[in-house]
Design a protein around this motif. Structure first.
Motif, PDB file in Angstrom:
ATOM      1  N   PHE A  36     -69.441-101.738  17.496  1.00 39.97           N
ATOM      2  CA  PHE A  36     -67.364-101.697  16.869  1.00 39.97           C
ATOM      3  C   PHE A  36     -66.568-101.176  18.075  1.00 39.97           C
ATOM      4  O   PHE A  36     -65.882-100.474  18.957  1.00 39.97           O
ATOM      5  CB  PHE A  36     -66.903-100.602  15.843  1.00 39.97           C
ATOM      6  N   GLU A  37     -66.085-102.622  18.710  1.00 40.94           N
ATOM      7  CA  GLU A  37     -64.439-102.956  19.415  1.00 40.94           C
ATOM      8  C   GLU A  37     -64.153-103.478  19.316  1.00 40.94           C
ATOM      9  O   GLU A  37     -63.717-104.177  18.339  1.00 40.94           O
ATOM     10  CB  GLU A  37     -65.765-103.244  21.215  1.00 40.94           C
ATOM     11  N   VAL A  38     -62.261-102.743  19.399  1.00 42.48           N
ATOM     12  CA  VAL A  38     -61.323-103.860  19.241  1.00 42.48           C
ATOM     13  C   VAL A  38     -60.246-103.729  20.893  1.00 42.48           C
ATOM     14  O   VAL A  38     -60.348-102.397  21.757  1.00 42.48           O
ATOM     15  CB  VAL A  38     -59.947-102.642  18.565  1.00 42.48           C
ATOM     16  N   HIS A  39     -59.010-104.395  20.565  1.00 45.04           N
ATOM     17  CA  HIS A  39     -58.989-104.214  21.892  1.00 45.04           C
ATOM     18  C   HIS A  39     -57.608-103.264  21.608  1.00 45.04           C
ATOM     19  O   HIS A  39     -57.274-102.377  20.141  1.00 45.04           O
ATOM     20  CB  HIS A  39     -57.104-105.045  21.504  1.00 45.04           C
ATOM     21  N   PRO A  40     -57.171-101.814  22.377  1.00 44.14           N
ATOM     22  CA  PRO A  40     -56.282-101.210  22.801  1.00 44.14           C
ATOM     23  C   PRO A  40     -54.648-101.193  21.953  1.00 44.14           C
ATOM     24  O   PRO A  40     -54.351-100.736  21.182  1.00 44.14           O
ATOM     25  CB  PRO A  40     -55.511-100.572  24.687  1.00 44.14           C
ATOM     26  N   LYS A  41     -54.313-102.277  21.795  1.00 43.48           N
ATOM     27  CA  LYS A  41     -53.379-103.429  20.654  1.00 43.48           C
ATOM     28  C   LYS A  41     -53.520-103.445  19.857  1.00 43.48           C
ATOM     29  O   LYS A  41     -52.712-103.679  18.893  1.00 43.48           O
ATOM     30  CB  LYS A  41     -52.997-104.477  22.062  1.00 43.48           C
ATOM     31  N   CYS A  42     -54.555-103.606  18.750  1.00 40.85           N
ATOM     32  CA  CYS A  42     -55.014-103.774  18.091  1.00 40.85           C
ATOM     33  C   CYS A  42     -55.144-102.339  17.073  1.00 40.85           C
ATOM     34  O   CYS A  42     -55.913-102.443  15.623  1.00 40.85           O
ATOM     35  CB  CYS A  42     -56.439-104.600  17.714  1.00 40.85           C
ATOM     36  N   VAL A  43     -55.315-101.324  17.763  1.00 39.24           N
ATOM     37  CA  VAL A  43     -55.882-100.228  17.394  1.00 39.24           C
ATOM     38  C   VAL A  43     -54.831-100.270  15.971  1.00 39.24           C
ATOM     39  O   VAL A  43     -53.183-100.002  16.170  1.00 39.24           O
ATOM     40  CB  VAL A  43     -56.564 -98.804  18.218  1.00 39.24           C
ATOM     41  N   LYS A  44     -54.676-100.158  14.924  1.00 39.36           N
ATOM     42  CA  LYS A  44     -53.956 -99.258  13.622  1.00 39.36           C
ATOM     43  C   LYS A  44     -54.492 -97.938  13.635  1.00 39.36           C
ATOM     44  O   LYS A  44     -55.802 -97.613  12.434  1.00 39.36           O
ATOM     45  CB  LYS A  44     -54.385-100.172  12.531  1.00 39.36           C
ATOM     46  N   ALA A  45     -54.306 -97.249  14.130  1.00 46.25           N
ATOM     47  CA  ALA A  45     -54.783 -95.546  14.463  1.00 46.25           C
ATOM     48  C   ALA A  45     -53.741 -94.698  13.177  1.00 46.25           C
ATOM     49  O   ALA A  45     -53.617 -94.918  12.291  1.00 46.25           O
ATOM     50  CB  ALA A  45     -53.768 -94.698  14.954  1.00 46.25           C
ATOM     51  N   VAL A  46     -55.580 -93.977  13.113  1.00 50.29           N
ATOM     52  CA  VAL A  46     -55.210 -92.670  11.396  1.00 50.29           C
ATOM     53  C   VAL A  46     -55.372 -91.599  11.982  1.00 50.29           C
ATOM     54  O   VAL A  46     -56.730 -91.190  12.585  1.00 50.29           O
ATOM     55  CB  VAL A  46     -55.800 -93.534   9.821  1.00 50.29           C
ATOM     56  N   ASN A  47     -54.170 -90.425  11.612  1.00 53.11           N
ATOM     57  CA  ASN A  47     -55.061 -89.304  11.748  1.00 53.11           C
ATOM     58  C   ASN A  47     -56.101 -88.526  10.803  1.00 53.11           C
ATOM     59  O   ASN A  47     -55.797 -88.291   9.932  1.00 53.11           O
ATOM     60  CB  ASN A  47     -53.608 -88.803  11.907  1.00 53.11           C
ATOM     61  N   ARG A  48     -56.996 -88.533  11.325  1.00 53.90           N
ATOM     62  CA  ARG A  48     -58.166 -87.471  10.589  1.00 53.90           C
ATOM     63  C   ARG A  48     -58.225 -86.435  11.426  1.00 53.90           C
ATOM     64  O   ARG A  48     -59.059 -86.055  11.746  1.00 53.90           O
ATOM     65  CB  ARG A  48     -59.133 -87.937  10.604  1.00 53.90           C
TER      66      ARG A  48
ATOM     67  N   VAL B 198     -59.916 -92.283  19.185  1.00 52.47           N
ATOM     68  CA  VAL B 198     -58.925 -92.745  17.662  1.00 52.47           C
ATOM     69  C   VAL B 198     -59.354 -92.603  17.123  1.00 52.47           C
ATOM     70  O   VAL B 198     -61.050 -92.853  17.353  1.00 52.47           O
ATOM     71  CB  VAL B 198     -57.788 -93.935  18.383  1.00 52.47           C
ATOM     72  N   TYR B 199     -59.407 -92.917  16.166  1.00 54.17           N
ATOM     73  CA  TYR B 199     -59.570 -93.731  14.905  1.00 54.17           C
ATOM     74  C   TYR B 199     -58.706 -94.868  14.543  1.00 54.17           C
ATOM     75  O   TYR B 199     -57.890 -95.165  14.422  1.00 54.17           O
ATOM     76  CB  TYR B 199     -59.957 -92.510  13.895  1.00 54.17           C
ATOM     77  N   HIS B 200     -59.776 -95.960  13.996  1.00 50.92           N
ATOM     78  CA  HIS B 200     -58.872 -97.201  13.883  1.00 50.92           C
ATOM     79  C   HIS B 200     -58.733 -97.225  11.733  1.00 50.92           C
ATOM     80  O   HIS B 200     -60.345 -96.874  11.199  1.00 50.92           O
ATOM     81  CB  HIS B 200     -59.606 -98.106  14.549  1.00 50.92           C
ATOM     82  N   THR B 201     -58.081 -97.635  11.413  1.00 53.68           N
ATOM     83  CA  THR B 201     -58.384 -98.104   9.670  1.00 53.68           C
ATOM     84  C   THR B 201     -59.788 -99.135   9.349  1.00 53.68           C
ATOM     85  O   THR B 201     -59.897 -98.346   8.359  1.00 53.68           O
ATOM     86  CB  THR B 201     -56.816 -98.711   9.493  1.00 53.68           C
ATOM     87  N   GLY B 202     -59.349-100.022  10.078  1.00 52.18           N
ATOM     88  CA  GLY B 202     -60.975 -99.987   9.830  1.00 52.18           C
ATOM     89  C   GLY B 202     -62.056-100.211  10.414  1.00 52.18           C
ATOM     90  O   GLY B 202     -63.337-101.133   9.823  1.00 52.18           O
ATOM     91  N   HIS B 203     -62.336 -99.182  10.573  1.00 49.95           N
ATOM     92  CA  HIS B 203     -63.723 -98.214  11.212  1.00 49.95           C
ATOM     93  C   HIS B 203     -63.748 -96.724  10.469  1.00 49.95           C
ATOM     94  O   HIS B 203     -63.309 -96.156  11.215  1.00 49.95           O
ATOM     95  CB  HIS B 203     -64.155 -98.493  12.376  1.00 49.95           C
ATOM     96  N   ARG B 204     -64.995 -96.953  10.208  1.00 48.62           N
ATOM     97  CA  ARG B 204     -65.529 -95.133   9.933  1.00 48.62           C
ATOM     98  C   ARG B 204     -65.703 -93.713  10.588  1.00 48.62           C
ATOM     99  O   ARG B 204     -65.229 -93.033  10.461  1.00 48.62           O
ATOM    100  CB  ARG B 204     -66.290 -95.032   8.453  1.00 48.62           C
TER     101      ARG B 204
END
Length: 434
Positions: free
Chosen positions: A418-430, A376-382
């Motif tokens: 960079f690492e996040v919980h699956p529940k914390c992923v704020k996904a963005v479609n790239r 996934v891509y996360h809104t808080g990470h490039r």
């Protein structure tokens, strides 16, 4: 960011202390203190009154402020890697000083040598002013660097224990001082095995009553108006001992979460007519007003402010940081010291915190992970994040989004950690989500 975090009992066993040291033992084999602590230009250490800047003659300086390294041969020696600028070091130093002075006062052959990581001589001298032991001169950068490399120092404070008559090296001096104080001396494997046996026997005889009462008090404080609640009324329940304080910033963040989870657990128990659950605040607040204010936000019970049981519990459970949540089962025995992490991971589902329940939850998460996207891509990470587990590069971590404990499955950036919980992923479609 990946960190070393344990979700089970975080006390090392005696064998752990010595297994960790096998490589270091090889490095110091056949090495005397003189070759470790001296240089080609120096055969002395600074005494507690020694200073880097002196207006005395060289001969007077050497006689008053220097101690020959040969003087500590035959003693148990602790190499104390520390620095004035780091708060955990400043917290541990007075604890070590108390133990050192007790041992020295009893004529016991123990010495400590300070190996500084301070940034300048002024900080070095200021920090040493509160130390009753010896030190490597601040200007001897080569020896300090060599000691750090020889003992693979990865973090401070660190207390390396060297024995006088063999090559045994023990790395976990800080934990042992916190855990046992003067009783840890002489830090041999035999002594630590004795202490571990005593501790195990004490915990096996543990009951809720002997944990939470003393000879002058058999009650806890409840609401409203600090009403007295008999400790006996909690016997047979699962109890969370919550070590916290109003001034603690991580506690400021975790307490509302614990209140919410506590209320959800209580509601679930009402519906299921299961065993009860209670939390007891073990406060480190600095005054009665702060305690009253903090406890007033909580729906559970508390030990009275300043009660001597607070200090005894903190030492008994080796609580080195707050907030901390320990879980005691219906039989009065400790279930886990990792209640806070388990609440962060599983919320109310963690109850009753037993190994069987945690094993069930882990299997459930593994099953749910089968439906998660592989990247996934996360809104808080490039960068792109990849789904990982314990078996594929995952494990315990701190979520970079919510800054709380994680374990098992995570979305991880292979490039930068960079690492996040699956529940914390704020996904963005790239266009790259698979």
């Amino acid at each position: 960011m990946r960190k070393e975090i344990c979700l089970k009992n975080n006390k090392n066993s005696v064998d752990d202390f010595w297994v960790l040291n096998c490589e270091s033992e090889k490095k110091v084999s056949n090495t005397r203190f003189s070759s470790l602590l001296t240089s080609k230009d120096r055969d002395f250490l600074l005494s507690p009154t020694g200073n880097q800047v002196l207006s005395l003659s060289l001969s007077l300086s050497l006689s008053l402020y220097h101690v020959k390294v040969s003087n500590i041969e035959g003693k148990v020696v602790g190499l104390y890697f520390s620095a004035n600028w780091y708060p955990p070091c400043r917290k541990f130093t007075p604890v070590l000083a108390s133990v050192y002075e007790q041992l020295k006062g009893n004529g016991i052959g123990f010495e400590v040598v300070f190996v500084s990581s301070d940034e300048d001589s002024e900080a070095f001298n200021s920090y040493r002013a509160c130390m009753p032991w010896l030190a490597i001169p601040f200007s001897d950068l080569a020896t300090k660097k060599a000691l750090n490399q020889r003992f693979d120092i990865e973090g401070i404070p660190c207390l390396i224990i060297l024995q006088p008559n063999d090559n045994a090296t023990l790395r976990e001096g800080v934990e042992l001082i916190y855990r046992y104080g003067v009783r840890a001396f002489p830090f041999t494997k035999e002594r630590l095995e004795e202490l571990e046996k005593e501790e195990r026997e004490k915990h096996e005889s543990q009951t809720l009553t002997n944990l939470l009462t003393n000879h002058t008090r058999d009650f806890l404080l409840g609401h409203p108006s600090h009403k007295q609640v008999p400790v006996a009324s909690l016997v047979g329940k699962t109890i969370g001992l919550y070590f916290s304080a109003e001034w603690c910033l991580p506690g400021f963040k975790f307490t509302p979460k614990l209140i919410s989870i506590y209320q959800k657990i209580k509601q679930l128990l009402v519906e299921s007519k299961d065993e009860d659950f209670e939390v007891v605040l073990v406060s480190s607040d600095r005054n009665q007003i702060a305690f009253n204010s903090y406890f007033g936000t909580m729906p559970w019970l508390a030990l009275p402010f300043g009660d001597p049981t607070i200090k005894s519990l903190t030492k008994y459970f080796d609580v080195q940081g707050i907030p901390s949540l320990l879980i005691v089962g219906p039989d009065g025995k400790t279930i886990t010291r990792q209640g806070r992490n388990l609440i962060n991971l599983y919320q109310e589902k963690a109850y009753p915190f037993t190994d069987a329940k945690l094993e069930f939850l882990e299997k459930q998460i593994d099953e749910e992970a089968k439906s998660l996207p592989k990247s996934v891509y996360h809104t808080g990470h490039r960068h792109e994040l990849t789904l990982v587990s314990d078996g594929t590069g995952g494990g315990p971590f701190i979520c970079c989004d919510c800054d709380e404990q994680g374990s098992g499955w995570a979305y991880q950036c292979i490039e930068c950690g960079f690492e996040v919980h699956p529940k914390c992923v704020k996904a963005v479609n790239r266009g790259s989500i698979s």
